[in-house]
Design an enzyme around this catalytic site. Structure first.
Site, PDB file in Angstrom:
ATOM      1  N   ASP A   1       0.832  -1.206   0.000  1.00  9.33           N
ATOM      2  CA  ASP A   1       0.000   0.000   0.000  1.00  9.33           C
ATOM      3  C   ASP A   1       0.862   1.249   0.000  1.00  9.33           C
ATOM      4  O   ASP A   1       0.557   2.227  -0.659  1.00  9.33           O
ATOM      5  CB  ASP A   1      -0.953   0.008   1.202  1.00  9.33           C
ATOM      6  CG  ASP A   1      -0.228  -0.137   2.541  1.00  9.33           C
ATOM      7  OD1 ASP A   1       0.895  -0.672   2.568  1.00  9.33           O
ATOM      8  OD2 ASP A   1      -0.788   0.288   3.560  1.00  9.33           O
TER       9      ASP A   1
ATOM     10  N   GLU B   1       3.483   0.148   7.990  1.00 11.81           N
ATOM     11  CA  GLU B   1       2.468  -0.666   7.344  1.00 11.81           C
ATOM     12  C   GLU B   1       3.119  -1.450   6.188  1.00 11.81           C
ATOM     13  O   GLU B   1       3.467  -2.589   6.353  1.00 11.81           O
ATOM     14  CB  GLU B   1       1.307   0.213   6.871  1.00 11.81           C
ATOM     15  CG  GLU B   1       0.098  -0.614   6.494  1.00 11.81           C
ATOM     16  CD  GLU B   1      -1.227   0.141   6.642  1.00 11.81           C
ATOM     17  OE1 GLU B   1      -1.239   1.302   7.055  1.00 11.81           O
ATOM     18  OE2 GLU B   1      -2.260  -0.487   6.338  1.00 11.81           O
TER      19      GLU B   1
ATOM     20  N   GLU C   1      -2.310   9.016  -0.948  1.00  8.06           N
ATOM     21  CA  GLU C   1      -3.370   8.145  -0.441  1.00  8.06           C
ATOM     22  C   GLU C   1      -4.709   8.884  -0.420  1.00  8.06           C
ATOM     23  O   GLU C   1      -5.748   8.323  -0.761  1.00  8.06           O
ATOM     24  CB  GLU C   1      -2.997   7.707   0.980  1.00  8.06           C
ATOM     25  CG  GLU C   1      -4.014   6.808   1.651  1.00  8.06           C
ATOM     26  CD  GLU C   1      -3.506   6.277   2.987  1.00  8.06           C
ATOM     27  OE1 GLU C   1      -2.617   6.932   3.582  1.00  8.06           O
ATOM     28  OE2 GLU C   1      -3.986   5.220   3.427  1.00  8.06           O
TER      29      GLU C   1
ATOM     30  N   HIS D   1       1.025   6.188  -2.364  1.00  9.07           N
ATOM     31  CA  HIS D   1       0.017   5.131  -2.337  1.00  9.07           C
ATOM     32  C   HIS D   1      -0.484   5.004  -3.764  1.00  9.07           C
ATOM     33  O   HIS D   1      -1.110   5.908  -4.283  1.00  9.07           O
ATOM     34  CB  HIS D   1      -1.137   5.629  -1.454  1.00  9.07           C
ATOM     35  CG  HIS D   1      -1.497   4.733  -0.339  1.00  9.07           C
ATOM     36  ND1 HIS D   1      -0.706   4.584   0.766  1.00  9.07           N
ATOM     37  CD2 HIS D   1      -2.592   3.964  -0.126  1.00  9.07           C
ATOM     38  CE1 HIS D   1      -1.320   3.751   1.611  1.00  9.07           C
ATOM     39  NE2 HIS D   1      -2.460   3.359   1.086  1.00  9.07           N
TER      40      HIS D   1
HETATM   41  C1  BGC Z   1      -4.050   0.850   3.674  1.00 11.19           C
HETATM   42  C2  BGC Z   1      -4.889   0.808   2.432  1.00 11.19           C
HETATM   43  C3  BGC Z   1      -5.737  -0.396   2.546  1.00 11.19           C
HETATM   44  C4  BGC Z   1      -6.664  -0.104   3.673  1.00 11.19           C
HETATM   45  C5  BGC Z   1      -7.795  -1.003   3.882  1.00 11.19           C
HETATM   46  C6  BGC Z   1      -4.958   1.065   4.827  1.00 11.19           C
HETATM   47  O1  BGC Z   1      -4.315   1.153   6.024  1.00 11.19           O
HETATM   48  O2  BGC Z   1      -3.043   1.784   3.605  1.00 11.19           O
HETATM   49  O3  BGC Z   1      -4.326   1.162   1.298  1.00 11.19           O
HETATM   50  O4  BGC Z   1      -6.353  -0.847   1.401  1.00 11.19           O
HETATM   51  O5  BGC Z   1      -5.977   0.122   4.874  1.00 11.19           O
HETATM   52  O6  BGC Z   1      -8.880  -0.290   3.724  1.00 11.19           O
END
Ligand code: BGC
Length: 910
Positions: free
Chosen positions: A466, A472, A751, A772
């Protein structure tokens, strides 16, 4: 130029060391100086280790076939640990025979686990605490006899490792063995160390290990030891001598262990290194290891090992800093000019013991100060204590950072000015080949395209993540699914996603549910978390179907489809078994239209009802499984999934479409899904398209969509007669829009649509990545619909290309795209000057194309002043409803026709 067969690949790669496919597939490209060239037959030869084709191991003979991709080896059984060579020639539709292609090679790795003789080893726990943070080394000294012919190392680690032989780092891969669902699958690497060994003398070999994904910090809840609580090495060196004998050196208890200069190295947190603790020469034969502790073996399996499946991570590019900034808070900050992912390499001239601290950030705050709030708990810090050697250089080994800005502390003040020369940024990612180009007459759109590509580079670090910076960096399935087709334009991602899909299948629940992230880091436990505790979300879990289908479309990979078929069906069955109504998915947890702008305050989830999204994706995945059954020739399944699809579609209408033909949910995303997934037809479809257009127009040509609606929004408009609205969305510069972030100086995709708000303040620290790729999914529409580089999906892998540029009401005056497709380079572009439109395109040999142009009469379309339908290479021409369709063969074309006055935008039926 004639007719040539070239660019022969084996399993999407060339000259690959260490493949464990028993029937690897070949692909080649044909080059021809004549239009309309097709392959009529081919001949493949595979030679053994000596590369001698006079007595080939396998000769396919002349095969009458137009197949030039995904052609599987069908000779005698291959042996493990053996080098093979391959070449191909082809015959074309003009009766020409090509010369043999250049010969390429691949080398097999192990085929069965019992070929592993080595033991997994780790430092004795009594000497080095397994939970201590420093990286450690494991090494061994050994004698080699004279006359080596070849030497190979097969190695992997629990953790991440680098290999050394006689003081030299082996290979250029980073963060090996990469990240897989380690308990079920783990890759090993193969290295050619022939030239690094000293024949007839003492030698040293060793590896350095850090935590990596295996046991380092993963996930925002700060979990360590996800896959195991000890780092370990597995290594087997095979030395072949001229006299035909072989010697094997294995990792075992005779190895020695010690800590070194790297005191901490974590993916999220960066690296701490004290160069004074370096043990120079630790992997050389002369090194005195008497102070080192012993190694012990530990029980880890070898049955789940697989040879490296895709391109490794490497340093792909280096970047020089653009500017040295002194912030209002007094920090010394370097601006790399690009939000990049990787690491820095620095050269220092400082007294021994000087500690330099580098922090990495994506943005400066609105006052111009260094800002790390959005990294959450990830430290992304480099702490380096110098040895005091003039010109010493350092780059962290087992970590990577997402950053554009670098704060530097600890250097003597007078050295700050020299920083611009002392530091370079090393961009790292999976070494996938670039395949796509897009550009047009708008600089901002071109910057958007660069941002999409950089977003892909930063997040394709072994798994599709992501984001690359905060705590993350996980393989979120939803993000991968929305971006996969764009990804396959920009880079060759066939092998990358093949590997990831194997992890998806490995981590899929027995009931077919698909974890949110792959590898399933969020629920990784031993013993495994019960499946009922592992949730699945629509539009995320659908990656199980959408990603393999996309790989098939883009690369013609039928083997991958059949490998994944069970997993694809299992996902659809899982949904069907959820809740009371087997045709509607209205139970369970869903992320919904994640980050949609129509969300209620304090919510991350857009207003589109989650059961509408879930049911729409249920229908879509069912349809794709049906298509897959067609490709795989599974007639009973074709019927089964057709019926299921019809029932879901009917249920969708019953539940979400009013009797008078209106969609019950008044959101952009709901309309987009109904249209894109063909859930509505006829007048209802027209009405829903009109209403979608209205929703956008009323919002002053701004979108409100989140992760689910955004990728399809422009497609839904363009496909239903509102292309001009789609173009306005693309060209929109005010928030929310793709170009808004560009106007704010973004160099990657954000994002949030408003990661930086118009007043310069930020979205909350809690979840605000500036790298993102999800919204970069617009790239697919830019390639396919703006530049017009598309395919006829009935023949995968661009065997049948569709060139269909759509124009942009004057807001763009030219656009062009290129794609290095499995058959070769495709180009599509158009330009509009004064009263004339020129369409230029290239179709590679052994492919055909259909050119579709709107608002033109056949008689107006010319090549070099002559009627286009008479041009060499054109095999059919058709004119209907103001559109022209030409069928043509390979070659480069340039057609011209008079531009029409701009017409009022009117819906046209597809
Ligand atoms: C991520 C997203 C992911 C989402 C789930 C986030 O923390 O960064 O890109 O798809 O959580 O909804």
């Amino acid at each position: 130029m004639g007719f040539h067969a070239e660019s022969l690949t084996c399993e999407y790669r060339t000259d690959v060391l260490g493949l464990d496919f028993k029937a690897p597939r070949f692909g080649w490209k044909l080059r021809s100086d004549r239009r309309g060239t097709l392959q009529t037959s081919y001949r493949l030869q595979v030679a053994g280790a000596d590369g001698d084709y006079s007595a080939p191991l396998w000769d396919s003979g002349r095969v009458a076939s137009d197949a030039s991709i995904q052609v599987a080896y069908a000779g005698p059984e291959l042996r493990s640990r053996t080098r093979y060579h391959a070449r191909v020639k082809a015959w074309d539709s003009f009766g020409r025979e090509s010369a043999w292609s250049e010969s390429v090679w691949w080398e097999t790795a192990f085929f069965t686990p019992d070929e592993w003789r080595a033991k997994w080893i780790t430092p004795a726990a009594s000497a080095i605490d397994p939970q201590a943070t420093p990286a450690f080394m494991l090494a061994k000294r050994f004698e080699v006899k004279p006359d080596i012919v070849s030497a190979r190392v097969y190695a992997t680690a629990a953790g991440v490792y680098e290999l050394y032989v006689n003081g030299e780092k082996v290979g250029d891969e980073l963060l090996a063995p990469g990240w897989t669902s380690y308990r079920k699958r783990q890759q090993y690497q193969t290295y050619d160390v022939t030239n690094l060994l000293t024949a007839g003398g003492p030698n040293g070999i060793g590896a350095m290990l850090a935590n990596g994904w295996f046991k380092g910090r993963l996930g925002w809840e700060t979990t360590f030891n996800l896959y195991g609580d000890r780092r370990a090495l597995l290594l087997q060196l095979h030395i072949a001598y001229a006299d035909g004998t072989e010697e094997i050196v294995c990792s075992d208890e005779s190895w020695k262990a010690a800590e070194g200069a790297i005191r901490l190295s974590e993916l999220y947190d960066g690296e701490t290194c004290d160069a004074n603790l370096e043990q120079p020469g630790w992997s050389t034969p002369a090194f005195d290891d008497s102070a080192w502790s012993t190694a012990e073996s530990i029980a880890l399996p070898v049955t789940h090992l697989t040879a490296q499946e895709h391109h490794p991570i490497r340093v792909i590019e280096t970047i020089k800093p653009r500017e040295l900034i002194r912030t209002p808070n007094g920090e010394v900050v370097l601006d790399m000019g690009q939000n990049m992912v990787g690491r820095i390499r620095m050269t220092l001239d400082v007294p021994a013991g000087t500690t330099v601290t580098l922090k990495h950030a994506e943005v400066l705050d609105k006052d111009g100060n260094f800002y790390v709030g959005n990294l959450r708990s990830a430290k992304q810090a480099i702490v380096y204590t110098a040895a005091g050697v003039p010109g010493e250089t350092y780059a962290p080994t087992f970590t990577f950072m997402g950053f554009r800005y670098l704060s530097v502390a600890g250097l003597p003040e007078e050295q700050a000015e020299g920083l611009m020369d002392a530091i370079v940024g090393e961009v790292i990612h999976t070494d996938m080949a670039p395949t796509g180009e897009f550009d047009c007459s708008s600089d901002m759109v071109n910057q958007l395209q660069r941002n999409i590509q950089w977003g892909q580079r930063g997040n394709f670090v072994d798994v599709p993540t992501d984001c690359p910076q905060r705590d993350e960096r996980l393989g979120w399935t939803g993000d991968a699914q929305v971006f996969v087709r764009t990804a396959a334009f920009n880079y060759d991602v066939a092998a990358f996603f093949t590997k990831w899909l194997r992890d998806l299948k490995a981590d899929q629940n027995p009931n077919g549910g698909v974890p949110f992230v792959i590898p399933n880091a969020l629920f990784e436990t031993d013993p495994p978390t019960p499946q009922e505790k592992i949730p699945s979300s629509s539009a995320w879990g659908d990656a199980a179907v959408i990603v393999p289908w996309t790989m098939y479309l883009c690369y013609g990979d039928v083997r991958l489809l059949s490998e994944q078929y069970e997993s694809m069906c299992a996902w659809v069955s899982f949904i069907r078994n959820e809740g009371e109504n087997e045709y509607l998915w209205n139970t369970g947890f869903h992320f919904g239209d994640w980050l949609g702008l129509d969300a209620k305050e304090n919510s991350y989830v857009g207003a589109t009802p989650r059961d509408l999204i879930a049911t729409a994706f249920f229908a879509y995945s069912t349809r794709l499984v049906r298509e897959t059954a067609v490709v795989l020739g599974k007639a009973a399944d074709v019927r089964k999934y057709s019926e299921l699809h019809d029932r879901i579609k009917a249920e969708f209408s019953r539940e979400f479409v009013t009797p008078s033909g209106r969609l019950a949910a008044p959101t952009q995303t709901a309309h987009v899904l109904a249209l894109m997934f063909d859930l509505v037809e006829g007048d209802v479809k027209k009405r829903i398209a009109r209403e979608l257009n209205e929703l956008v127009v009323q919002n002053d040509y701004h979108l409100t969509t989140g992760f689910v609606g955004t990728p399809y929004l422009c497609f839904a408009l363009s496909d239903n007669g509102y292309h001009a609205t789609a173009v306005k969305l693309l060209m929109q510069e005010t928030y929310p829009s793709w170009l808004y972030s560009v106007s704010k100086g973004a160099t990657t995709i954000w994002e949030h649509w408003d990661g930086i708000k118009p007043d310069g303040s930020f979205w909350s620290d809690a979840m605000n990545s500036y790298n993102h790729y999800a919204y970069g999914a617009i790239g697919e529409w830019m390639y396919r619909y703006v530049a017009g580089l598309d395919m006829d999906e009935t023949e995968a892998a661009y065997k049948k290309i569709r060139i269909r540029p759509r124009f942009a009401d004057g807001s763009l005056t030219h656009a062009r795209a290129a794609l290095e497709s499995p058959y070769g380079r495709i180009e599509s572009g158009w330009s509009q000057e004064a009263d004339e439109i020129t369409v230029r395109f290239t179709v590679p040999a052994n492919a055909t194309a259909e050119l579709v142009l709107d608002d033109v009469a056949l008689a107006e379309l010319k090549e070099d002043g002559l009627a286009a339908d008479l041009a060499d290479g054109v095999t059919a021409a058709e004119e209907a409803d103001g559109s022209v369709r030409l069928t043509l063969g390979s070659g480069s074309y340039a057609f011209r026709y008079p531009a029409k006055q701009e017409a009022e935008q009117e819906p046209v039926t597809a």
